[in-house]
Design an enzyme around this catalytic site. Structure first.
Site, mmCIF file in Angstrom:
data_model
loop_
_atom_site.group_PDB
_atom_site.id
_atom_site.type_symbol
_atom_site.label_atom_id
_atom_site.label_comp_id
_atom_site.label_asym_id
_atom_site.label_seq_id
_atom_site.Cartn_x
_atom_site.Cartn_y
_atom_site.Cartn_z
ATOM 1 N N PHE A 79 0.841 -1.241 0.118
ATOM 2 C CA PHE A 79 -0.018 -0.004 0.213
ATOM 3 C C PHE A 79 1.019 1.174 0.057
ATOM 4 C CE2 PHE A 79 -2.369 3.499 1.476
ATOM 5 C CZ PHE A 79 -3.699 3.303 0.979
ATOM 6 N N ASP A 90 9.235 2.342 1.497
ATOM 7 C CA ASP A 90 8.169 3.224 2.343
ATOM 8 C C ASP A 90 7.888 3.235 3.678
ATOM 9 O OD1 ASP A 90 5.547 4.147 3.064
ATOM 10 O OD2 ASP A 90 4.662 3.272 1.262
ATOM 11 N N LYS A 134 2.589 10.092 8.469
ATOM 12 C CA LYS A 134 2.007 9.620 9.542
ATOM 13 C C LYS A 134 2.695 9.899 11.060
ATOM 14 C CE LYS A 134 -0.288 5.505 7.669
ATOM 15 N NZ LYS A 134 -1.831 5.834 8.091
#
Ligand SMILES: Cc1ncc(COP(=O)(O)O)c(C=O)c1O
Length: 418
Positions: free
Chosen positions: A150, A235, A264
């Site tokens: 993702f 990532d 995040k």
């Protein structure tokens, strides 16, 4: 039609039902929202509009690293807001430079670019990888990505997210991504061609269900990148800033990427994304090649500096490691006592419990008892609490979950994990 026209739902009050009713009318229906609204938070706890308290083991989807209303983060945001919010990247931004200095010295990478989200950080990484190949006069452009990955919801990051439920209906997606099976080093080696410019991997696949990469897989990715002159990109939007027990998850593997993306937890709730790269690679981004109006503004960078300095000074990565292992052990114990849980996996405070049934009703029942968790896959619960979570709070969460699971299977809990 105006929404305050006669007959249209009104947000006549501040009660949850009023908000839910109007939300259904004025917001796009792209989220499946739980019928709860929070008024405030404190540490690992959230309080809803009716004053009920919840233990937050979602953490804003691995964002609220310092929990809610952390005094140092709050003070940093307040002080910066009172001084200067935004100026644009037409000018020098001291907070941005300080944050870049902090991130580069800790990661071993050299240069930083700031943006506002994880998807934007990955977009920047894809663009840098292509631009780097272009600058070297190579006709390479393809990026290898892993099954179950993702990387975000923009068109390019969606193209790099080879999961049918996310991609469906959005064709044509940008070209230039090739999918290889996750954790299969041989398949990765076989997929490299003359057109490959980079490999993009999550050290722990978060949205995919909390699946850690094997050390051999990441080591082979590094070896392939070195052998073929490719860029290795990690990532760490979900895993970065202490969550997996080290400041960056790659440090736990001993494999350093050429490009690293973060978001995040970096801002602890203030939107910010970052892409870090080796100096030689970063040179491909000359003035005018890429940019962002908001990226790295004084407010976001002041907040992120407060987060990263607190994570380091309070050793929250170490705490994530310790509390994560208590959580994993506790979930395994609950599974042994009650059943339902078939597997527990994770790193630090990014943990999943695989269930023998649908997770959605369990998520709802947990919320009813004051525990927030979410289902990252249909049968997978994810736990990503703030890194400040205490042993007592982990125990409390486990006890609440045990009560819920016991009820589901019709058992009586005596003492349980309390
Ligand atoms: C590994 C990873 N990359 C990228 C993203 C996208 O981040 P954002 O939602 O901030 O665009 C996410 C979000 O869950 C993620 O987990």
């Amino acid at each position: 039609m105006r929404h305050d026209a006669p007959g249209a739902p009104e947000m006549s009050g501040t009660r949850t039902e009023d908000i839910a009713r109007l939300s259904d009318v004025v917001l796009m229906p792209n989220y499946r929202r739980a019928p709860v609204a929070f008024a405030r938070g404190e540490g690992v706890r959230l309080f809803d509009l009716e004053g009920r308290s919840y233990l937050d083991f979602v953490g804003g989807i691995a964002v609220s690293a310092l929990g809610h209303a952390h005094p140092r983060l709050t003070a940093a945001i307040q002080a910066q807001a009172a001084r200067l919010l935004h100026v644009s990247n037409l000018y020098l931004i001291p907070e941005q430079v300080r944050l870049a200095r902090w991130l580069t010295t800790r990661s071993g990478l050299d240069r930083a670019f700031f943006c506002n989200s994880g998807a934007e950080a990955n977009e920047a990484a894809f663009k840098l990888a292509r631009r780097y190949a272009h600058a070297r006069g190579e006709g390479r452009w393809e990026i290898l990505v892993a099954s179950g990955a993702f990387h975000g919801r923009t068109l390019a990051t969606l193209a790099a997210t080879p999961v049918a439920k996310y991609q469906e209906g959005f064709a044509p997606l940008p070209v230039g991504f090739r999918t290889v099976p996750f954790n299969d080093a041989g398949a990765l080696a076989d997929a490299v061609t003359d057109q490959t410019c980079a490999i993009m991997l999550e050290p722990v696949q978060g949205e995919g269900g909390v699946h850690p990469a094997t050390p051999e897989y990441l080591a082979e990715a590094r070896r392939l990148a070195d052998t073929h002159g490719l860029l290795l990109m990690f990532d760490e939007v979900q895993t970065g800033i202490g969550r997996t027990g080290t400041l960056f998850a790659f440090q736990g593997y001993g494999v350093t990427p050429d490009i690293l993306t973060l978001a995040k937890g970096l801002g602890g709730g203030v939107p910010i994304g970052a892409m870090l790269a080796r100096a030689e690679v970063a040179e491909a981004f000359q003035p005018g090649t890429h940019g962002s109006t908001f990226g790295g503004n004084p407010l976001a960078c002041a907040a992120a500096l407060a987060v990263v300095e607190t994570v380091e000074q309070d050793d929250l990565a170490g705490r994530a490691e310790a509390m994560g292992s208590r959580l994993v052990d506790g979930l395994r114990d609950v599974g042994r006592r009650i059943g339902v849980i078939t597997e527990v996996r994770g790193k630090g405070l990014l943990v999943a419990a695989e269930l023998d049934r649908e997770a959605a009703p369990i998520v709802e029942a947990c919320r009813g008892r004051g525990l927030l968790v979410n289902a990252v896959q249909p049968r997978t619960l994810r736990f990503a609490p703030p890194l400040i979570v205490s042993h007592e709070e982990v125990r409390e969460a486990l006890a609440l979950l045990e009560e819920v699971l016991a009820e589901v299977v019709g058992q009586v809990v005596e003492g349980g994990a309390r």
